[in-house]
Design a protein around this motif. Structure first.
Motif, PDB file in Angstrom:
ATOM      1  N   THR A 286       0.695  -1.229  -0.096  1.00  0.00           N
ATOM      2  CA  THR A 286      -0.068   0.062   0.039  1.00  0.00           C
ATOM      3  C   THR A 286       0.865   1.296   0.072  1.00  0.00           C
ATOM      4  OG1 THR A 286       0.003   0.149   2.430  1.00  0.00           O
ATOM      5  CG2 THR A 286      -1.770  -0.995   1.121  1.00  0.00           C
ATOM      6  N   PRO A 287       0.470   2.293  -0.342  1.00  0.00           N
ATOM      7  CA  PRO A 287       1.230   3.563  -0.283  1.00  0.00           C
ATOM      8  C   PRO A 287       1.617   3.872   1.153  1.00  0.00           C
ATOM      9  CG  PRO A 287      -0.750   3.768  -1.994  1.00  0.00           C
ATOM     10  CD  PRO A 287      -0.913   2.540  -1.332  1.00  0.00           C
ATOM     11  N   ALA A 288       0.685   3.472   2.060  1.00  0.00           N
ATOM     12  CA  ALA A 288       1.202   3.779   3.452  1.00  0.00           C
ATOM     13  C   ALA A 288       2.450   3.064   4.047  1.00  0.00           C
ATOM     14  CB  ALA A 288      -0.005   3.536   4.333  1.00  0.00           C
ATOM     15  N   GLU A 289       2.505   1.823   3.492  1.00  0.00           N
ATOM     16  CA  GLU A 289       3.642   1.081   3.747  1.00  0.00           C
ATOM     17  C   GLU A 289       4.698   1.426   3.007  1.00  0.00           C
ATOM     18  OE1 GLU A 289       0.967  -3.094   4.470  1.00  0.00           O
ATOM     19  OE2 GLU A 289       1.877  -2.565   2.337  1.00  0.00           O
ATOM     20  N   ILE A 290       4.724   1.886   1.898  1.00  0.00           N
ATOM     21  CA  ILE A 290       5.826   2.434   1.206  1.00  0.00           C
ATOM     22  C   ILE A 290       6.378   3.665   1.737  1.00  0.00           C
ATOM     23  CG2 ILE A 290       6.654   3.101  -1.218  1.00  0.00           C
ATOM     24  CD1 ILE A 290       6.056  -0.052  -0.989  1.00  0.00           C
ATOM     25  N   ALA A 291       5.416   4.677   2.121  1.00  0.00           N
ATOM     26  CA  ALA A 291       5.804   5.648   2.722  1.00  0.00           C
ATOM     27  C   ALA A 291       6.538   5.756   3.786  1.00  0.00           C
ATOM     28  CB  ALA A 291       4.617   6.651   3.127  1.00  0.00           C
ATOM     29  N   ALA A 292       5.963   4.431   4.815  1.00  0.00           N
ATOM     30  CA  ALA A 292       6.784   4.034   6.022  1.00  0.00           C
ATOM     31  C   ALA A 292       8.090   3.689   5.696  1.00  0.00           C
ATOM     32  CB  ALA A 292       5.875   3.323   6.999  1.00  0.00           C
ATOM     33  N   ALA A 310       9.217  -6.647  -6.894  1.00  0.00           N
ATOM     34  CA  ALA A 310       9.404  -5.697  -7.742  1.00  0.00           C
ATOM     35  C   ALA A 310       8.103  -5.386  -8.939  1.00  0.00           C
ATOM     36  CB  ALA A 310      10.857  -5.478  -8.537  1.00  0.00           C
ATOM     37  N   ALA A 311       7.635  -6.827  -9.137  1.00  0.00           N
ATOM     38  CA  ALA A 311       6.415  -6.690  -9.958  1.00  0.00           C
ATOM     39  C   ALA A 311       5.216  -6.170  -9.458  1.00  0.00           C
ATOM     40  CB  ALA A 311       6.204  -7.984 -10.428  1.00  0.00           C
ATOM     41  N   ARG A 312       5.195  -6.125  -8.196  1.00  0.00           N
ATOM     42  CA  ARG A 312       4.002  -5.511  -7.471  1.00  0.00           C
ATOM     43  C   ARG A 312       4.328  -3.854  -7.178  1.00  0.00           C
ATOM     44  NH1 ARG A 312       4.391  -8.490  -2.878  1.00  0.00           N
ATOM     45  NH2 ARG A 312       5.265 -10.289  -3.486  1.00  0.00           N
ATOM     46  N   LEU A 313       5.525  -3.609  -7.125  1.00  0.00           N
ATOM     47  CA  LEU A 313       5.917  -2.211  -6.920  1.00  0.00           C
ATOM     48  C   LEU A 313       5.551  -1.336  -7.927  1.00  0.00           C
ATOM     49  CD1 LEU A 313       9.289  -2.809  -4.659  1.00  0.00           C
ATOM     50  CD2 LEU A 313       7.074  -1.923  -3.799  1.00  0.00           C
ATOM     51  N   GLN A 314       5.319  -1.983  -9.179  1.00  0.00           N
ATOM     52  CA  GLN A 314       5.117  -1.259 -10.295  1.00  0.00           C
ATOM     53  C   GLN A 314       3.648  -0.943 -10.754  1.00  0.00           C
ATOM     54  OE1 GLN A 314       7.957  -2.500 -13.815  1.00  0.00           O
ATOM     55  NE2 GLN A 314       8.729  -3.738 -12.251  1.00  0.00           N
ATOM     56  N   LEU A 318       0.625   2.707  -6.822  1.00  0.00           N
ATOM     57  CA  LEU A 318       2.080   2.914  -6.143  1.00  0.00           C
ATOM     58  C   LEU A 318       3.029   3.799  -6.878  1.00  0.00           C
ATOM     59  CD1 LEU A 318       2.937  -0.654  -4.770  1.00  0.00           C
ATOM     60  CD2 LEU A 318       1.839   1.290  -3.528  1.00  0.00           C
ATOM     61  N   ALA A 319       2.643   4.233  -7.916  1.00  0.00           N
ATOM     62  CA  ALA A 319       3.708   5.130  -8.800  1.00  0.00           C
ATOM     63  C   ALA A 319       4.293   6.273  -7.987  1.00  0.00           C
ATOM     64  CB  ALA A 319       3.141   5.452 -10.063  1.00  0.00           C
ATOM     65  N   ALA A 320       3.430   7.215  -7.411  1.00  0.00           N
ATOM     66  CA  ALA A 320       3.813   8.462  -6.870  1.00  0.00           C
ATOM     67  C   ALA A 320       4.668   7.742  -5.376  1.00  0.00           C
ATOM     68  CB  ALA A 320       2.566   9.149  -6.316  1.00  0.00           C
ATOM     69  N   SER A 321       4.267   6.931  -4.800  1.00  0.00           N
ATOM     70  CA  SER A 321       5.047   6.443  -3.694  1.00  0.00           C
ATOM     71  C   SER A 321       6.454   6.049  -3.887  1.00  0.00           C
ATOM     72  CB  SER A 321       4.186   5.499  -2.967  1.00  0.00           C
ATOM     73  OG  SER A 321       2.807   5.651  -2.645  1.00  0.00           O
ATOM     74  N   VAL A 322       6.506   5.202  -4.876  1.00  0.00           N
ATOM     75  CA  VAL A 322       8.089   4.843  -5.201  1.00  0.00           C
ATOM     76  C   VAL A 322       8.787   5.701  -6.093  1.00  0.00           C
ATOM     77  CG1 VAL A 322       7.276   2.433  -5.029  1.00  0.00           C
ATOM     78  CG2 VAL A 322       7.415   3.327  -7.269  1.00  0.00           C
ATOM     79  N   ALA A 323       8.234   6.676  -6.790  1.00  0.00           N
ATOM     80  CA  ALA A 323       8.958   7.538  -7.685  1.00  0.00           C
ATOM     81  C   ALA A 323      10.387   7.987  -7.093  1.00  0.00           C
ATOM     82  CB  ALA A 323       8.029   8.574  -8.227  1.00  0.00           C
TER      83      ALA A 323
END
Length: 358
Positions: A286-292, A310-314, A318-323
């Motif tokens: 989730t975006p919250a998990e990536i933000a943490a 990595a496949a799920r991160l794309q 999630l684009a804005a969270s991982v950019a």
């Protein structure tokens, strides 16, 4: 699982195993329909245990071997974790959400050159694949060992060295999907995630244990992992920085069943894992998990992950969270010990002979 709890759960395991044994008996006697395809060989890769035996890299090895042989294989799986239903042939417009993380990883790994489809009904899925892609010469079924409605030409059983099927119990006391007797359906047994220097004596001991349940003529093979250098995950900030080297401090993100071998590799390569964000297999980030995770990432530090994660991160969500998060995945390839590759190639070669020369 604690020994006392295992003992308490054994009666439920015996009941579950009996139900599955009755189902398998009906298939073995032909009282439940099982379809064999004559158009192309169907190759199944699966396991007896729930999760973590290394199916995806072994499927990739098999697909690469077929392509090197001049074949045109396709991949078919159930598409675990996807948010769609029914048959679906992956395209560049898909994602892990529409076809599942492992099929999406496989689609990307082969650059779209290998048809990848998902279907809960493997029989219908194979028929649809053959109709849509008439050039196919093989279909590889991912995680279909218990899918008895298809009768594959070759049935490959995987079992992890550290958690072998012959030392496990059926659910819920253990992690087996069916009893150990199911190994008798295998045409080859591969013991996975072995130490590269596993001795001949150790291999012989394991082989004897496997042969208590497999057919006597079935080859028992052994494989290990080769880990490649970190690869930038598309859509993340990794493309703007150098890949981390051994000795670097890194963070680790995993949503796989068995992250232990990856952790061991990173330690052996000299990486210092300062934080491990560990989630369950097939976890939908989730975006919250990536933000943490990003909040703990120090300047100059990066995040390492697996190719499946990595496949799920794309995912577009999630684009804005991982950019702005530098994420690299560690690629894995399978390497067989001793003469394992030659023995497996000999088994497969009866279905896929080399083209005549001259």
């Amino acid at each position: 699982m604690a020994p006392i709890l295992t003992t308490l759960l054994l009666p439920f395991s015996w009941l579950y195993a009996a139900v599955l044994a009755a189902r398998n008996w009906l298939y073995d006697r032909g009282w439940k329909a099982s379809t064999a395809f004559t158009e192309v060989p169907v190759l199944s890769v699966g396991n007896l245990r729930v999760g973590g035996t290394g199916k995806t890299p072994h499927v990739a090895w098999l697909v690469a071997w077929l392509r090197a042989r001049g074949q045109q294989p396709a991949l078919l799986s159930r598409g675990y974790g996807r948010r769609t239903r029914g048959y679906r042939l992956a395209t560049a417009a898909d994602s892990a959400a529409t076809v599942g993380d492992e099929p999406w990883q496989q689609f990307g790994q082969f650059g779209g050159a290998v048809p990848v489809a998902v279907s809960e009904d493997r029989v219908a899925g194979i028929r649809q694949l053959l109709a849509e892609v008439p050039s196919l010469t093989a279909v590889v079924l991912d995680d279909a060992y218990q899918h008895r409605r298809v009768r594959p030409a070759v049935n490959i059983l995987l079992s992890e060295q550290q958690r072998p099927f012959y030392a496990d119990e059926v659910l819920p006391a253990g992690r087996l999907r069916e009893s150990r007797a199911g190994a008798a359906r295998a045409d080859a047994v591969i013991i996975t995630k072995c130490a590269p220097d596993l001795s001949a004596a150790a291999r012989a001991t394991i082989t004897r244990q496997v042969r208590r349940y497999s057919r006597a003529s079935v080859p028992v093979l052994f494989s290990s992992y080769d880990y490649g250098p970190p690869v930038p995950v598309p859509g993340t900030a990794a493309g703007r920085m150098a890949a981390p080297m051994g000795g670097s401090e890194v963070m680790l993100l995993t949503g796989i069943a068995q992250p232990g071998p990856l952790l061991a590799h990173l330690a052996a390569a000299g990486y210092c894992v300062t934080h491990h964000a560990r989630f369950a297999d097939h976890h939908v980030f989730t975006p919250a998990e990536i933000a943490a995770l990003a909040a703990q990432c120090q300047p100059g530090q990066c995040v390492l992950t697996t190719q499946k994660d990595a496949a799920r991160l794309q995912e577009p969500a999630l684009a804005a969270s991982v950019a702005d998060l530098p994420v690299f995945y560690i690629p894995i390839t399978v390497r067989f010990l001793a003469d394992g590759e030659a023995r497996l190639a000999a088994l497969l070669g009866s279905y896929f002979p080399l083209p005549a020369v001259g």
